[in-house]
Each structure stands twice: as structure tokens, then as C-alpha cells.
Design a protein around this motif. Structure first.
Motif, short mmCIF file in Angstrom:
data_model
loop_
_atom_site.label_atom_id
_atom_site.label_comp_id
_atom_site.label_asym_id
_atom_site.label_seq_id
_atom_site.Cartn_x
_atom_site.Cartn_y
_atom_site.Cartn_z
N LEU A 22 0.84 -1.20 0.00
CA LEU A 22 0.00 0.00 0.00
C LEU A 22 0.87 1.25 0.00
CD1 LEU A 22 -2.76 1.33 0.03
CD2 LEU A 22 -2.79 1.04 2.53
N MET A 23 2.04 1.17 0.64
CA MET A 23 2.95 2.30 0.64
C MET A 23 3.34 2.67 -0.79
SD MET A 23 6.82 2.65 2.10
CE MET A 23 7.34 1.48 0.87
N GLU A 24 3.65 1.69 -1.61
CA GLU A 24 4.02 1.96 -3.00
C GLU A 24 2.87 2.65 -3.74
OE1 GLU A 24 6.77 -1.41 -4.76
OE2 GLU A 24 5.24 -2.29 -3.43
N LEU A 25 1.67 2.15 -3.56
CA LEU A 25 0.51 2.73 -4.23
C LEU A 25 0.30 4.18 -3.78
CD1 LEU A 25 -2.02 2.52 -6.05
CD2 LEU A 25 -3.24 1.68 -4.03
N LEU A 26 0.34 4.42 -2.49
CA LEU A 26 0.09 5.78 -1.97
C LEU A 26 1.18 6.75 -2.43
CD1 LEU A 26 -1.13 4.88 1.62
CD2 LEU A 26 -2.53 5.61 -0.33
#
Length: 158
Positions: A22-26
């Protein structure tokens, strides 16, 4: 894989690689408050609220965010006004270099909201923030910020 989620009050639909955190997406969405620190869930620099729960996004897969509500530090500012927690961090000088600050703000926000109406002790606050590391402070100002945020939150209507 297609996911739908709400980020800082806005609905989104993404096609994500099942391996993405999710960090990558955000971060791809320009949400720079979500910091890449340890990448193993130890430092808390990437903490956001997922359905109100402080979560390390580096170990949370983006596909798991389907149907979830996500809040980042950017979304806490409303109509140009800092949230109670953000304002308390400023008031108490709890911000040093700023790398850990967004994650600490979000973890603090989770505590303030979860324990609304209950005064947390210093020990409870320290325990609640144990998953967020800061190398610049001795945490004293951060604890004071959470205590002040609880008072500011009580004063805030709604």
C-alpha cells in the motif's frame, strides 16, 4: 487486479500489481507523507489509518485496501486548518527533522479518536506509539502533543 478504496475522503479505483505494498501505491499517488523507512513494519514512518486503525503500509498489500477507507497526514488538514493532533505537534515542538512525523501524527490520531473522552497516561501514550520510531527526539514533546491533542479534540465541535 482492480481495487476500489477511499483515500482522504475521495473514492478511487486502481489497477494494482498483487505484489505492491500500500505504501508503494500511496507514494505513486503523490502522498509524500507516507515515508519509506524500514520496509519491514518496524519504524512506523509509513503509518496511515485504514478504517481508523494505525497501519504500517510497507507490510500491508495494496490489494487488501479494496473497500477500505485510508487517511494520510495530507488528508487531516480541513479547510486549511490543521487537525487537533497536527496543531498539538506544532504547539509542543514535537516536530524535529519531520521524517517520522506524519506516521507519528497518524498513530496519535488513531489513539486520540479511539480513546476520545479518556485521558491517556504518559505510559499509555508511550505504549500506543511504540511502533513509531523517532531518532531526533526523546519523545517527551510527542507525548505532550498527544496529551494536548486530547484537550484540543474535546474542544472541537463535531
Amino acid at each position: 487486479m482492480m481495487i476500489n478504496c477511499t483515500i482522504n475522503g475521495r473514492r478511487y479505483q486502481f489497477t494494482v500489481d498483487p505484489r505492491w505494498s500500500l505504501m508503494e501505491l500511496l507514494r505513486q499517488q503523490g502522498l509524500s507523507s507516507v515515508k519509506q523507512g524500514c520496509s519491514v513494519g518496524e519504524c512506523g514512518a509509513c503509518t496511515v489509518l485504514i478504517d481508523g486503525i494505525a497501519t504500517d503500509t510497507c507490510i500491508y498489500l495494496a490489494v487488501w485496501a479494496d473497500g477500505k477507507t485510508i487517511r494520510t497526514a495530507e488528508g487531516e488538514v480541513k479547510n486549511g486548518e490543521l487537525s487537533a493532533v497536527q496543531q498539538a505537534y506544532v504547539n509542543t515542538g514535537a516536530v524535529q527533522c519531520g521524517f517520522c512525523t506524519p506516521g507519528l501524527v497518524m498513530a496519535s490520531t488513531s489513539m486520540v479518536e479511539r480513546f476520545r473522552g479518556k485521558r491517556l497516561t504518559e505510559q499509555e501514550i508511550r505504549r500506543g506509539l511504540a511502533g513509531n520510531l523517532c531518532r531526533c527526539t526523546g519523545y517527551t514533546a510527542i507525548v505532550k502533543a498527544v496529551q494536548q491533542a486530547q484537550l484540543l479534540d474535546e474542544e472541537t465541535p463535531g
